[in-house]
Structure formats: structure tokens, C-alpha cells
Design an enzyme around this catalytic site. Structure first.
Site, PDB file in Angstrom:
ATOM      1  N   ILE A   1       0.834  -1.203   0.000  1.00  0.00           N
ATOM      2  CA  ILE A   1       0.000   0.000   0.000  1.00  0.00           C
ATOM      3  C   ILE A   1       0.866   1.250   0.000  1.00  0.00           C
ATOM      4  O   ILE A   1       0.548   2.250  -0.647  1.00  0.00           O
ATOM      5  CB  ILE A   1      -0.951  -0.012   1.215  1.00  0.00           C
ATOM      6  CG1 ILE A   1      -2.012  -1.107   1.039  1.00  0.00           C
ATOM      7  CG2 ILE A   1      -1.622   1.343   1.405  1.00  0.00           C
ATOM      8  CD1 ILE A   1      -2.882  -1.322   2.265  1.00  0.00           C
TER       9      ILE A   1
ATOM     10  N   ASP B   1      11.406   4.281   4.506  1.00  0.00           N
ATOM     11  CA  ASP B   1      11.312   2.828   4.672  1.00  0.00           C
ATOM     12  C   ASP B   1      12.581   2.313   5.328  1.00  0.00           C
ATOM     13  O   ASP B   1      13.673   2.884   5.149  1.00  0.00           O
ATOM     14  CB  ASP B   1      11.114   2.145   3.316  1.00  0.00           C
ATOM     15  CG  ASP B   1      10.450   0.786   3.438  1.00  0.00           C
ATOM     16  OD1 ASP B   1       9.251   0.676   3.125  1.00  0.00           O
ATOM     17  OD2 ASP B   1      11.134  -0.170   3.864  1.00  0.00           O
TER      18      ASP B   1
ATOM     19  N   TYR C   1      -3.383  -7.808  16.632  1.00  0.00           N
ATOM     20  CA  TYR C   1      -3.567  -6.922  15.478  1.00  0.00           C
ATOM     21  C   TYR C   1      -4.802  -6.046  15.662  1.00  0.00           C
ATOM     22  O   TYR C   1      -4.766  -4.839  15.426  1.00  0.00           O
ATOM     23  CB  TYR C   1      -3.688  -7.759  14.200  1.00  0.00           C
ATOM     24  CG  TYR C   1      -3.619  -6.937  12.936  1.00  0.00           C
ATOM     25  CD1 TYR C   1      -2.447  -6.291  12.580  1.00  0.00           C
ATOM     26  CD2 TYR C   1      -4.721  -6.832  12.093  1.00  0.00           C
ATOM     27  CE1 TYR C   1      -2.374  -5.535  11.413  1.00  0.00           C
ATOM     28  CE2 TYR C   1      -4.663  -6.087  10.930  1.00  0.00           C
ATOM     29  CZ  TYR C   1      -3.489  -5.435  10.592  1.00  0.00           C
ATOM     30  OH  TYR C   1      -3.422  -4.681   9.438  1.00  0.00           O
TER      31      TYR C   1
ATOM     32  N   LYS D   1      -4.662  -1.891  15.850  1.00  0.00           N
ATOM     33  CA  LYS D   1      -5.360  -1.067  14.856  1.00  0.00           C
ATOM     34  C   LYS D   1      -6.498  -0.283  15.500  1.00  0.00           C
ATOM     35  O   LYS D   1      -6.842   0.819  15.060  1.00  0.00           O
ATOM     36  CB  LYS D   1      -5.862  -1.934  13.707  1.00  0.00           C
ATOM     37  CG  LYS D   1      -4.745  -2.454  12.815  1.00  0.00           C
ATOM     38  CD  LYS D   1      -3.899  -1.325  12.235  1.00  0.00           C
ATOM     39  CE  LYS D   1      -2.808  -1.832  11.312  1.00  0.00           C
ATOM     40  NZ  LYS D   1      -2.030  -0.736  10.688  1.00  0.00           N
TER      41      LYS D   1
ATOM     42  N   VAL E   1      -6.041  -6.755   1.641  1.00  0.00           N
ATOM     43  CA  VAL E   1      -5.541  -6.184   0.389  1.00  0.00           C
ATOM     44  C   VAL E   1      -4.425  -7.067  -0.151  1.00  0.00           C
ATOM     45  O   VAL E   1      -3.610  -7.604   0.612  1.00  0.00           O
ATOM     46  CB  VAL E   1      -5.033  -4.745   0.610  1.00  0.00           C
ATOM     47  CG1 VAL E   1      -4.481  -4.154  -0.690  1.00  0.00           C
ATOM     48  CG2 VAL E   1      -6.165  -3.866   1.150  1.00  0.00           C
TER      49      VAL E   1
END
Length: 263
Positions: A29, A48, A163, A167, A195
């Protein structure tokens, strides 16, 4: 003179003159978002931990620069900050996953997810906040933060205890920042379903090597539209949220999940 309808200046969701930073920007993404923001006219910092991949992406695009960034390290963040000038858009995209119930989630697993998925959003946002707040003071539209959260922050998902917890924290931070800086910063979150990214491929390889296609079919089926999302679909929403057309949107959660949370 009025620009022609085909000129970049007349197209919607343009970002000329804006500077953006995307964490985890070298793949998935993040990579799609970098490409979309560059296409919209922005200059993008590709932040990154994999500097080689970020550099390769920057070389292929132009209007961007690779930036080494370990989002869990205050020292790395401070070093990255020293290289960045003006900043109008921050995309907190870097993150990791984990499979397991609360009984199967060891303390070190939970701490790792908190560190990468939650504490990093705090550290990166806090460090770059002065630049984002200065964006509006310079006469430009107010700064924009787009957090990449997940449907896992909105609904319970089996075998995703850590997770879901992390989130959910990203969702809460998004809303708090939006009400803390209502006139000087816009903060929104995108909540994707599953995704098709290296992130998901890595999960399938690690946890379902022997029945990868069976699990892939299950991932598609839990989204009523019957397929996985595409990184470019999330990237398009990031571009919209960063644009002037979204000037009245802040504190919002935008689901891109194939109908998952509607079912």
C-alpha cells in the site's frame, strides 16, 4: 487565463507544491500511495527501513527521495526529520501483523505489535507535527495526516487479538488528533479489508504454506464483493484525503473493505 479541462491544474485531487512523507513507502500500500501522490503532483519522501527498495522506487518515479526510517527508533526518526524540509502530508502506513488468539499471543508478540503499529505512529507523528502545523501557517492548506488502520480496528476478527488491539489504537489516535487540532491539521484513517500485498503473501507463506490457496479463497469470501482489495484502491483514497477537495473531512474513518463491515 482559465486552465483547459485537460491540464493538470484543472484536474481534481491535485497536489502540486505539496510535500508528503509515506512510512513503509517501498512496498504494498505504501508503494502504491507513493506512486499516486507523485502522479498527483506532490514531492514524496519514501520512508522505509529498506533503503535499497525505497531508492529503486524513487529512481523509477522522480519527484521523490528515498529516506531510511525505522519507525520504532527515535534516533532514526530524528535523523530522517533532519533531512526533511516543508511537509504538508504524512501517511502513517508502516505496520506488521500477527496471527493468534490471546492465549496464543506471547507478551513479546504483543509488545512487538504495539511497538511497530502503535508507538511508531505516536513517535513519527510527534516528530513531524511541527512541520505539518507550519504548513497552514505558510498560507497553504492545513497539513493532512492519513493513518492506515484496518477493519481489524473496527470489528473483532478471530485469531487476530494483537492486530485488532493495535489497529483499534490507531483509530483512537486518529480521532483524538482530529479534535486536538481541528483548525490546523486534518487527520483521517483508512480502514482497509484484506488487500493483495506482500504483507498478505508473507502471512500466507508463514502460517498457511501447505494450504495457501484454500486460505486465500477464505480471505476473498469474507469480503462480500468476493475479492481482495488492491493497493491502488487504498492509494486513491489517500490522495483524495490529502487534497483540497477533502478540506471538510477530519476525524473520519473510511472503510475500503469490499463490504466486510456492512455485512
Amino acid at each position: 487565463m482559465t486552465p483547459s479541462k485537460d491540464s493538470p491544474a484543472a484536474q481534481p485531487f491535485r497536489l502540486e507544491g505539496r510535500h508528503a512523507l509515506v512510512t513503509g513507502g517501498a512496498s504494498g500500500i505504501g508503494e502504491a500511495t507513493v506512486k499516486e501522490l507523485v502522479r498527483a503532483g506532490a514531492f514524496v519522501w519514501i520512508a522505509d527501513i529498506n533503503l535499497a527498495a525505497a531508492t529503486a522506487l524513487s529512481n523509477s518515479l522522480g519527484s521523490s527521495r528515498a529516506l531510511h526510517l525505522d519507525v520504532t527508533s527515535p534516533e532514526s526518526i530524528a535523523s530522517a526529520l533532519s533531512h526533511v524540509g516543508p511537509l504538508d502530508i504524512l501517511v502513517n502506513n508502516a505496520g506488521i501483523g500477527h496471527v493468534g488468539s490471546i492465549q496464543q499471543t506471547e507478551p513479546e508478540d504483543f509488545d512487538r505489535l504495539l511497538n511497530v503499529n502503535v508507538r511508531s505512529v505516536y513517535l513519527v507523528t510527534r516528530a513531524f507535527l511541527p512541520l505539518l502545523l507550519a504548513a497552514g501557517e505558510s498560507g497553504s492548506p492545513v497539513g493532512a495526516i492519513v493513518n492506515i488502520a484496518s477493519v481489524a480496528g473496527l470489528v473483532g476478527i478471530k485469531q487476530r487479538f494483537a492486530y485488532c488491539a493495535t489497529k483499534g489504537a490507531v483509530v483512537a489516535m486518529t480521532r483524538q488528533l482530529a479534535v486536538e487540532y481541528p483548525k490546523t491539521l486534518r487527520v483521517n484513517a483508512i480502514c482497509p479489508g484484506t488487500v493483495e500485498t506482500p504483507f498478505v503473501e508473507g502471512y500466507l507463506e508463514k502460517f498457511h504454506k501447505d494450504n495457501k490457496e484454500e486460505v486465500r479463497a477464505e480471505l476473498r469470501a469474507r469480503q462480500p464483493i468476493g475479492r481482495l482489495g488492491r493497493p491502488e484502491e487504498v492509494a486513491s483514497m489517500v490522495r483524495y484525503l490529502a487534497s483540497d477537495e477533502a478540506a471538510f473531512i477530519t476525524g473520519s474513518l473510511l472503510n475500503i473493505d469490499g463490504g466486510w463491515t456492512a455485512a
